[in-house]
Each structure stands twice: as structure tokens, then as C-alpha cells.
Design a protein around this motif. Sequence first.
Motif, PDB file in Angstrom:
ATOM      1  N   ALA A  26     -49.648  31.422  65.450  1.00 13.22           N
ATOM      2  CA  ALA A  26     -48.299  31.105  64.805  1.00 13.22           C
ATOM      3  C   ALA A  26     -48.365  31.749  63.142  1.00 13.22           C
ATOM      4  CB  ALA A  26     -47.616  30.018  65.145  1.00 13.22           C
ATOM      5  N   PHE A  27     -49.251  30.854  62.516  1.00 20.99           N
ATOM      6  CA  PHE A  27     -49.356  30.928  61.030  1.00 20.99           C
ATOM      7  C   PHE A  27     -49.947  32.282  60.803  1.00 20.99           C
ATOM      8  CE2 PHE A  27     -48.821  26.422  61.336  1.00 20.99           C
ATOM      9  CZ  PHE A  27     -48.433  26.008  60.100  1.00 20.99           C
ATOM     10  N   ALA A  28     -50.683  32.999  61.680  1.00 20.02           N
ATOM     11  CA  ALA A  28     -50.870  34.311  61.324  1.00 20.02           C
ATOM     12  C   ALA A  28     -49.723  35.254  61.294  1.00 20.02           C
ATOM     13  CB  ALA A  28     -52.026  35.055  62.394  1.00 20.02           C
ATOM     14  N   LEU A  29     -48.982  35.171  62.043  1.00 16.72           N
ATOM     15  CA  LEU A  29     -47.769  35.787  62.192  1.00 16.72           C
ATOM     16  C   LEU A  29     -46.999  35.607  60.886  1.00 16.72           C
ATOM     17  CD1 LEU A  29     -45.751  37.796  63.656  1.00 16.72           C
ATOM     18  CD2 LEU A  29     -44.691  35.823  64.789  1.00 16.72           C
ATOM     19  N   LEU A  30     -46.982  34.560  60.471  1.00 14.59           N
ATOM     20  CA  LEU A  30     -46.354  34.033  58.929  1.00 14.59           C
ATOM     21  C   LEU A  30     -47.036  34.722  58.195  1.00 14.59           C
ATOM     22  CD1 LEU A  30     -45.214  30.440  59.740  1.00 14.59           C
ATOM     23  CD2 LEU A  30     -43.588  32.358  59.717  1.00 14.59           C
ATOM     24  N   ARG A  31     -48.274  34.815  58.125  1.00 17.04           N
ATOM     25  CA  ARG A  31     -49.013  35.506  57.146  1.00 17.04           C
ATOM     26  C   ARG A  31     -48.721  36.870  56.967  1.00 17.04           C
ATOM     27  NH1 ARG A  31     -52.257  34.553  52.568  1.00 17.04           N
ATOM     28  NH2 ARG A  31     -53.589  36.315  52.381  1.00 17.04           N
ATOM     29  N   ILE A  32     -48.749  37.514  58.173  1.00 16.71           N
ATOM     30  CA  ILE A  32     -48.461  39.055  58.159  1.00 16.71           C
ATOM     31  C   ILE A  32     -46.893  39.308  57.988  1.00 16.71           C
ATOM     32  CG2 ILE A  32     -48.459  41.019  59.848  1.00 16.71           C
ATOM     33  CD1 ILE A  32     -50.819  39.370  61.338  1.00 16.71           C
ATOM     34  N   ARG A  33     -46.076  38.533  58.639  1.00 14.07           N
ATOM     35  CA  ARG A  33     -44.320  38.748  58.463  1.00 14.07           C
ATOM     36  C   ARG A  33     -43.856  37.776  57.698  1.00 14.07           C
ATOM     37  NH1 ARG A  33     -40.019  38.959  62.582  1.00 14.07           N
ATOM     38  NH2 ARG A  33     -38.498  40.446  61.482  1.00 14.07           N
ATOM     39  N   ASP A  34     -43.793  37.762  56.433  1.00 13.98           N
ATOM     40  CA  ASP A  34     -43.535  36.754  55.452  1.00 13.98           C
ATOM     41  C   ASP A  34     -41.961  36.844  55.781  1.00 13.98           C
ATOM     42  OD1 ASP A  34     -43.033  35.122  53.581  1.00 13.98           O
ATOM     43  OD2 ASP A  34     -43.780  36.205  51.962  1.00 13.98           O
ATOM     44  N   PRO A  35     -41.571  35.490  56.139  1.00 16.52           N
ATOM     45  CA  PRO A  35     -40.001  35.153  56.267  1.00 16.52           C
ATOM     46  C   PRO A  35     -39.326  34.881  54.891  1.00 16.52           C
ATOM     47  CG  PRO A  35     -41.414  33.196  56.660  1.00 16.52           C
ATOM     48  CD  PRO A  35     -42.388  34.309  56.448  1.00 16.52           C
ATOM     49  N   HIS A  36     -39.905  35.080  53.593  1.00 18.04           N
ATOM     50  CA  HIS A  36     -39.271  35.341  52.462  1.00 18.04           C
ATOM     51  C   HIS A  36     -38.729  36.663  52.563  1.00 18.04           C
ATOM     52  CE1 HIS A  36     -41.969  32.023  51.493  1.00 18.04           C
ATOM     53  NE2 HIS A  36     -41.028  31.683  50.586  1.00 18.04           N
ATOM     54  N   VAL A  37     -39.190  37.799  53.038  1.00 22.40           N
ATOM     55  CA  VAL A  37     -38.675  39.160  52.865  1.00 22.40           C
ATOM     56  C   VAL A  37     -38.195  39.504  54.383  1.00 22.40           C
ATOM     57  CG1 VAL A  37     -39.845  39.613  50.948  1.00 22.40           C
ATOM     58  CG2 VAL A  37     -40.965  40.034  53.062  1.00 22.40           C
ATOM     59  N   ALA A  38     -38.927  39.212  55.520  1.00 19.72           N
ATOM     60  CA  ALA A  38     -38.505  39.516  56.851  1.00 19.72           C
ATOM     61  C   ALA A  38     -37.600  38.754  57.397  1.00 19.72           C
ATOM     62  CB  ALA A  38     -39.621  39.719  57.423  1.00 19.72           C
ATOM     63  N   THR A  39     -36.775  38.870  58.044  1.00 24.26           N
ATOM     64  CA  THR A  39     -35.301  38.240  58.810  1.00 24.26           C
ATOM     65  C   THR A  39     -36.194  37.546  60.200  1.00 24.26           C
ATOM     66  OG1 THR A  39     -33.887  39.402  57.962  1.00 24.26           O
ATOM     67  CG2 THR A  39     -33.058  37.970  59.534  1.00 24.26           C
ATOM     68  N   TYR A  40     -36.262  36.456  60.297  1.00 25.38           N
ATOM     69  CA  TYR A  40     -36.479  35.780  61.773  1.00 25.38           C
ATOM     70  C   TYR A  40     -35.148  35.435  62.087  1.00 25.38           C
ATOM     71  CZ  TYR A  40     -41.527  35.761  61.107  1.00 25.38           C
ATOM     72  OH  TYR A  40     -42.719  36.116  60.931  1.00 25.38           O
ATOM     73  N   VAL A  41     -35.021  34.615  63.186  1.00 21.54           N
ATOM     74  CA  VAL A  41     -33.670  34.257  63.967  1.00 21.54           C
ATOM     75  C   VAL A  41     -33.177  33.126  62.941  1.00 21.54           C
ATOM     76  CG1 VAL A  41     -32.728  33.118  65.854  1.00 21.54           C
ATOM     77  CG2 VAL A  41     -34.693  34.498  66.151  1.00 21.54           C
ATOM     78  N   ALA A  42     -31.770  33.270  62.371  1.00 22.68           N
ATOM     79  CA  ALA A  42     -31.304  32.367  61.761  1.00 22.68           C
ATOM     80  C   ALA A  42     -30.968  30.911  62.345  1.00 22.68           C
ATOM     81  CB  ALA A  42     -29.858  32.992  61.482  1.00 22.68           C
ATOM     82  N   CYS A  43     -31.086  29.967  61.416  1.00 23.27           N
ATOM     83  CA  CYS A  43     -30.866  28.572  62.033  1.00 23.27           C
ATOM     84  C   CYS A  43     -29.419  28.343  62.472  1.00 23.27           C
ATOM     85  CB  CYS A  43     -31.101  27.668  60.802  1.00 23.27           C
ATOM     86  SG  CYS A  43     -30.711  25.747  61.475  1.00 23.27           S
ATOM     87  N   PRO A  44     -29.228  28.281  63.926  1.00 24.05           N
ATOM     88  CA  PRO A  44     -28.143  28.005  64.605  1.00 24.05           C
ATOM     89  C   PRO A  44     -27.310  26.902  63.864  1.00 24.05           C
ATOM     90  CG  PRO A  44     -29.747  27.590  66.218  1.00 24.05           C
ATOM     91  CD  PRO A  44     -30.326  28.136  64.853  1.00 24.05           C
ATOM     92  N   PHE A  45     -28.049  25.721  63.347  1.00 22.73           N
ATOM     93  CA  PHE A  45     -27.275  24.589  62.647  1.00 22.73           C
ATOM     94  C   PHE A  45     -26.543  24.821  61.580  1.00 22.73           C
ATOM     95  CE2 PHE A  45     -27.247  21.155  60.196  1.00 22.73           C
ATOM     96  CZ  PHE A  45     -26.287  19.898  61.030  1.00 22.73           C
ATOM     97  N   HIS A  46     -27.401  25.672  60.623  1.00 21.58           N
ATOM     98  CA  HIS A  46     -26.980  26.103  59.425  1.00 21.58           C
ATOM     99  C   HIS A  46     -25.933  27.323  59.411  1.00 21.58           C
ATOM    100  CE1 HIS A  46     -27.131  26.982  55.201  1.00 21.58           C
ATOM    101  NE2 HIS A  46     -27.286  28.214  55.184  1.00 21.58           N
ATOM    102  N   THR A  47     -25.906  28.202  60.680  1.00 20.69           N
ATOM    103  CA  THR A  47     -24.974  29.205  61.004  1.00 20.69           C
ATOM    104  C   THR A  47     -23.729  28.507  61.171  1.00 20.69           C
ATOM    105  OG1 THR A  47     -26.700  30.703  61.264  1.00 20.69           O
ATOM    106  CG2 THR A  47     -24.456  31.381  62.237  1.00 20.69           C
ATOM    107  N   ALA A  48     -23.779  27.607  62.016  1.00 19.68           N
ATOM    108  CA  ALA A  48     -22.574  27.025  62.483  1.00 19.68           C
ATOM    109  C   ALA A  48     -21.827  25.721  61.388  1.00 19.68           C
ATOM    110  CB  ALA A  48     -22.640  26.204  63.512  1.00 19.68           C
ATOM    111  N   THR A  49     -22.725  25.146  60.696  1.00 23.04           N
ATOM    112  CA  THR A  49     -21.857  24.315  59.782  1.00 23.04           C
ATOM    113  C   THR A  49     -22.348  24.498  58.212  1.00 23.04           C
ATOM    114  OG1 THR A  49     -24.241  22.946  59.765  1.00 23.04           O
ATOM    115  CG2 THR A  49     -22.525  22.535  61.429  1.00 23.04           C
ATOM    116  N   GLY A  50     -22.900  25.273  57.857  1.00 21.68           N
ATOM    117  CA  GLY A  50     -23.444  25.696  56.519  1.00 21.68           C
ATOM    118  C   GLY A  50     -24.369  24.411  55.778  1.00 21.68           C
TER     119      GLY A  50
END
Length: 131
Positions: A26-50
Amino acid sequence: MVNTPIRTGPAPFAVAGSAAGAVIAAFALLRIRDPHVATYVACPFHTATGMWCPLCGGLRAGADLTHGDVVGSLSSNALVAPAVVVAVFAWLAWVAGRPPRPGRAAVWTLVAVALAFTLARNTDWGAWFAP
């Protein structure tokens, strides 16, 4: 005749090794596909409530740790770096044959910290906790 217990299931080290392998992958994936620039699944709580949940910014914090940026990790989510340290010590205890068994007080403390962190990062005075 000596009674020897029959071991059922995998050896404890095999399970601990598998868990470590999954976390390293999992950490290797984060190293390869940086979530600062790549989009992962959005947080449903933040999406629903802000509002920011206690896990918001966790992927970015993990990616920062893979680059050795502890300050950046704490800026994304202040709970991830300490959680990684606790997880490493728990894993070492598990491998040594003493799996940690958190008590009721530890679980309630964790819930209280997560709740306080969530409340703080969603207020004006604790906005610096927001990712």
C-alpha cells in the motif's frame, strides 16, 4: 505420552509477514501514484458534508512519509505519523509472540482523540489541522 497441542491455522509469523507485505504494498502504491497529484476515491464524508473527517488527508500523509517528509505528513493529517509508529511497535510485539490486546480504555481514548481531532480541524481555531 505427552500431549502436544495441534496447531490449526497459519503460523503467527506467516500472518504477521502477510500483514506487513500488504502494508508495504500500500505504501509502495502511494510512493508510485502520489495522491497530491493523482486522484483516488474522494472521501464520502467530506463530499457529503464539506467537513474533514479524521481520515481526510491520510493518503497524502502516507505518501509524504514514503518520501521522508514527516512535516508534510503532519500537515496533511497529524494522526498518521504517530499511528504508523504505534503500528510498527504493535507489529514487532506481534512477531515476538506478544500480540497487543488493546483494552477498553485504549479504545475509548482512540475514539476521543479521533473525535477531538475531527472537531478541531473543522473549527476556525483548529483550521491548521485541515489537510
